[in-house]
Design an enzyme around this catalytic site. Sequence first.
Site, PDB file in Angstrom:
ATOM      1  N   CYS A 113       0.797  -1.228   0.000  1.00 44.59           N
ATOM      2  CA  CYS A 113       0.000   0.000   0.000  1.00 44.59           C
ATOM      3  C   CYS A 113       0.830   1.279   0.000  1.00 44.59           C
ATOM      4  O   CYS A 113       0.344   2.332  -0.404  1.00 44.59           O
ATOM      5  CB  CYS A 113      -0.937   0.009   1.195  1.00 44.59           C
ATOM      6  SG  CYS A 113      -1.970  -1.468   1.300  1.00 44.59           S
ATOM      7  N   HIS A 251      -2.978   6.981   1.863  1.00 43.13           N
ATOM      8  CA  HIS A 251      -3.411   5.725   1.259  1.00 43.13           C
ATOM      9  C   HIS A 251      -4.897   5.541   1.517  1.00 43.13           C
ATOM     10  O   HIS A 251      -5.376   5.700   2.647  1.00 43.13           O
ATOM     11  CB  HIS A 251      -2.620   4.560   1.838  1.00 43.13           C
ATOM     12  CG  HIS A 251      -3.232   3.228   1.538  1.00 43.13           C
ATOM     13  ND1 HIS A 251      -3.590   2.850   0.262  1.00 43.13           N
ATOM     14  CD2 HIS A 251      -3.587   2.193   2.360  1.00 43.13           C
ATOM     15  CE1 HIS A 251      -4.134   1.645   0.301  1.00 43.13           C
ATOM     16  NE2 HIS A 251      -4.143   1.227   1.556  1.00 43.13           N
ATOM     17  N   ASN A 281     -10.149   0.232  -1.779  1.00 45.42           N
ATOM     18  CA  ASN A 281      -8.713   0.167  -1.496  1.00 45.42           C
ATOM     19  C   ASN A 281      -8.014  -0.445  -2.706  1.00 45.42           C
ATOM     20  O   ASN A 281      -8.152  -1.636  -2.979  1.00 45.42           O
ATOM     21  CB  ASN A 281      -8.482  -0.689  -0.245  1.00 45.42           C
ATOM     22  CG  ASN A 281      -7.016  -0.794   0.155  1.00 45.42           C
ATOM     23  OD1 ASN A 281      -6.121  -0.562  -0.653  1.00 45.42           O
ATOM     24  ND2 ASN A 281      -6.778  -1.171   1.396  1.00 45.42           N
TER      25      ASN A 281
END
Length: 325
Positions: A113, A251, A281
Site C-alpha cells: 500500500c 493511502h 482500497n
Amino acid sequence: MTGSRVVALGHYQPAKVLTNDDLAAMVDTSDEWITSRVGIKTRHVGGPDEPVDELAAHAGAKALAAAGLQPSDIDLVLVATSTAIDRSPSMSARVAARLSMGSPAVMDINVVCSGFTHALAVADHTIRAGAATRALVIGADKMGDIADWTDRTTCVLLGDGAGAAVVTADPSASDSPSAPGTPGGPGIGPVLWGSVPEMGNAVRIEGTPPRFAQEGQSVYRWATTQLPPIARKVCEKAGITPEDLAAVVLHQANLRIIEPVARKIGAVNAVIARDVVDSGNTSAASIPMALSKLVERGEIASGAPVLLFGFGGNLSYAGQVIRCP
C-alpha cells in the site's frame, strides 16, 4: 545536486463498477454495513483480459500526454505493485513495451500500500544522483484478483486501478532551502519511510493462488495512533507546518482510518482525498489515482504543497511533501 518534481499525473480504472448492493448478492453483507464500517460505496473491478500492466500503461499514457512528452523521452520506469503474478517480464518492462518506449531502466517495487510513495522517493533520488532525467512512476494493482470473495470482512474493501506520475529533473530547485510549494523550493521533498517488522503479518498476500487477508483491528489501531506523528514529521522534514498544506492524500485504505488520521495531522486548511468512497482500497494505485483526480477536478492549485503518505502492507510507511503539478 539537481532536484526533481512531478510535472503531470494520470489515472485509469476498469469500466466495471461493483456496488455494495452487488456485493450483498454475493456475501452476507449490506450497503449499510459496508458504508458504516469502511465508507466505501463502489469499486472498479477488472476482468481476466485486463492485466495489471494494461491498467498501468493506460495511466502512464495519460500522464505522458498531460506532460507533453513522448514515451521515448522516459529513461526510468518504476511500477509499484503487489499483484504481479509473473516474476518476469516485470510490470515495468511490460509497460515500457506497451508504450513503445526506447530503452528505459525498468524496475518493480513491492511495498504494497505504500509502494507508490516509496517509488516516488526512488525516482527522486535517482534523478538527484544524475542516473535519470525523466521517470514514469506508476502505482497499479488488481486487488480483485487476490480477493477472497467469500470473506465479507475483506472483499468489500478492494478495488482495481492505476495512477501515474511523470517526474523530471528540476535544476531550479537544486540545493534550495525553501520548502515544497514555495518559489524555488524542491518539487519533491525529503522522504520519511520505515516499517514495523514485528507486525508485518498484520497484512498478508499469501498462498497459491494468493489471497489478501489482514488483522483489521491491529491495522486500524496502528494507523490511527502511530501514523499521525510520523506524518507531521514528514511536514517538518519538508520545512512546512501541517497548516500550510493545500491537500492531504493518504493511502485510501478505509474512510474510518483516513478521516481520523487526517484530523490528527492537523492539516486544517487542506483538501482531504476521499477517493476510497468511489474506488475502494486499490493498494499502490490509491495515492496517485486520488491525487490525479483532485488535480483533474481543479481542487488543488498548481505549485501548492501536498502531503502524500502511504501505509499498510509489511506495516510499512513512506511520505513526502510535493509541489502540485
